[in-house]
Design a protein around this motif. Structure first.
Motif, PDB file in Angstrom:
ATOM      1  N   LEU A 174      15.699  50.333 -25.031  1.00 45.67           N
ATOM      2  CA  LEU A 174      16.721  49.573 -25.746  1.00 45.67           C
ATOM      3  C   LEU A 174      17.570  48.697 -24.829  1.00 45.67           C
ATOM      4  O   LEU A 174      18.207  47.751 -25.306  1.00 45.67           O
ATOM      5  CB  LEU A 174      17.664  50.543 -26.484  1.00 45.67           C
ATOM      6  CG  LEU A 174      17.036  51.482 -27.507  1.00 45.67           C
ATOM      7  CD1 LEU A 174      18.085  52.455 -28.036  1.00 45.67           C
ATOM      8  CD2 LEU A 174      16.415  50.694 -28.660  1.00 45.67           C
ATOM      9  N   ARG A 247      21.559  43.727 -28.334  1.00 46.31           N
ATOM     10  CA  ARG A 247      21.927  44.936 -27.597  1.00 46.31           C
ATOM     11  C   ARG A 247      23.423  45.267 -27.701  1.00 46.31           C
ATOM     12  O   ARG A 247      23.878  46.293 -27.169  1.00 46.31           O
ATOM     13  CB  ARG A 247      21.527  44.790 -26.125  1.00 46.31           C
ATOM     14  CG  ARG A 247      20.018  44.711 -25.919  1.00 46.31           C
ATOM     15  CD  ARG A 247      19.637  44.711 -24.461  1.00 46.31           C
ATOM     16  NE  ARG A 247      20.023  43.491 -23.751  1.00 46.31           N
ATOM     17  CZ  ARG A 247      19.287  42.391 -23.678  1.00 46.31           C
ATOM     18  NH1 ARG A 247      18.125  42.326 -24.330  1.00 46.31           N
ATOM     19  NH2 ARG A 247      19.698  41.339 -23.002  1.00 46.31           N
ATOM     20  N   LEU A 250      24.300  48.843 -28.863  1.00 44.70           N
ATOM     21  CA  LEU A 250      24.071  49.867 -27.848  1.00 44.70           C
ATOM     22  C   LEU A 250      25.289  49.977 -26.932  1.00 44.70           C
ATOM     23  O   LEU A 250      25.773  51.082 -26.645  1.00 44.70           O
ATOM     24  CB  LEU A 250      22.831  49.530 -27.029  1.00 44.70           C
ATOM     25  CG  LEU A 250      22.537  50.455 -25.838  1.00 44.70           C
ATOM     26  CD1 LEU A 250      22.200  51.859 -26.318  1.00 44.70           C
ATOM     27  CD2 LEU A 250      21.413  49.883 -24.974  1.00 44.70           C
ATOM     28  N   ARG A 282      15.125  47.624 -31.461  1.00 44.72           N
ATOM     29  CA  ARG A 282      13.839  47.896 -30.825  1.00 44.72           C
ATOM     30  C   ARG A 282      12.690  47.568 -31.762  1.00 44.72           C
ATOM     31  O   ARG A 282      11.666  47.009 -31.355  1.00 44.72           O
ATOM     32  CB  ARG A 282      13.776  49.377 -30.433  1.00 44.72           C
ATOM     33  CG  ARG A 282      12.431  49.849 -29.906  1.00 44.72           C
ATOM     34  CD  ARG A 282      12.425  51.356 -29.757  1.00 44.72           C
ATOM     35  NE  ARG A 282      12.703  52.022 -31.027  1.00 44.72           N
ATOM     36  CZ  ARG A 282      12.819  53.332 -31.157  1.00 44.72           C
ATOM     37  NH1 ARG A 282      12.703  54.127 -30.110  1.00 44.72           N
ATOM     38  NH2 ARG A 282      13.077  53.873 -32.350  1.00 44.72           N
TER      39      ARG A 282
END
Length: 285
Positions: A174, A247, A250, A282
């Protein structure tokens, strides 16, 4: 000993006046006028030497990367942190552009390792700053996510914990392309930006060697003035890796888990939504 007495003893100058500004977390906040004409900002607490020492270390360490972005530490001792008073100015497009450039310069000055040489804190919660050469993804999972998943497990519930465990298991996939450690603020929400006549100044860091996308994701988490201009100026100075926007969730997971730890179940849904978004990025590759 009063705040005025402690401050005067620490700085070696008489204190003309102290104005109480309330409290934040476990400490009190004050504005003080000194006999030499300076005005300073003071944090004080009986048992927070470690927190203030970490904040002072973080500010000095950030200044080594770009002194234009941080105020000097005037004193950090005896449960007290003293900084110059930073008069407010209205956010402006020009200041946002400069901030984006300055932040890119700060991040580019790599400390060489992830983590830091001092024990970390975010608000009144400890952070594991154990240095590591990398990769960042595993350091992030083990030093930032896992301790706070454990701390908040009763709020997250079994399903929530399993969801976060899936993120940690997949974190290398990720995290995007490998990057060198960046010199990051670590708690860069809009409340820790001071818009001044001299430009944006950063306060209250949880500074460490981390991933530069973390600071940008934190700015986006609760919004910041002229954020699009900040990011555009940043990218003109030092472009981000392809796919960085996917991202963002995350990188937002750690500050969201911190909010769960500090404030409870009100942040549970947002935290789990970020975990799902991180995993779904992902699948879109």
């Amino acid at each position: 000993m009063s705040i005025a007495d402690r401050l005067g003893e620490s700085l070696g100058v008489a204190v003309h006046a102290v104005t109480d500004l309330g409290s934040s977390h476990d400490w009190t906040l004050h504005r003080a006028e000194l006999a030499d004409g300076r005005v300073v900002f003071v944090k004080a607490a009986a048992d927070r030497d470690g927190v203030f020492a970490a904040e002072a270390a973080g500010l000095r360490w950030l200044a080594a990367g770009n002194a234009a972005l941080v105020p000097p530490v005037l004193a950090a001792e005896d449960g007290m942190l003293v900084l110059p008073w930073l008069p407010d100015a209205a956010p402006s497009p020009a200041a946002a552009d400069r901030f984006g450039r300055d932040l890119a310069v700060l991040h580019a000055d790599s400390p060489g390792v992830f983590g830091a040489s001092w024990p970390g804190w975010i608000a009144e919660l400890p952070l594991d700053n154990t240095p590591c050469e990398g990769p960042w993804a595993r350091w992030y999972a083990e030093r930032r996510l896992r301790p706070f998943v454990s701390r908040t497990a009763d709020v997250l519930g079994p399903d929530g914990v399993r969801l976060l465990e899936r993120v940690m298991e997949s974190v290398e996939e990720l995290a995007g392309p490998p990057e060198p450690p960046a010199r990051i603020h670590g708690d860069l929400w809009s409340g820790n930006l001071r818009w001044t006549q001299a430009g944006v100044m950063l306060i209250d860091p949880a500074a460490h060697g981390g991933h530069r996308e973390t600071d940008l994701a934190m700015l986006a988490l609760f919004g910041a003035p002229y954020l699009d201009r900040v990011v555009a100026a940043y990218e003109r100075t030092r472009p981000l890796a392809a796919g960085w926007r996917s991202r963002v969730p995350l990188h937002q997971l750690h500050p969201l888990l911190v909010h769960v730890a500090l404030f409870g179940a009100g942040y549970r849904a947002q935290t789990l939504a970020a975990a799902r978004a991180a995993l779904s990025a992902r699948l879109r590759k």
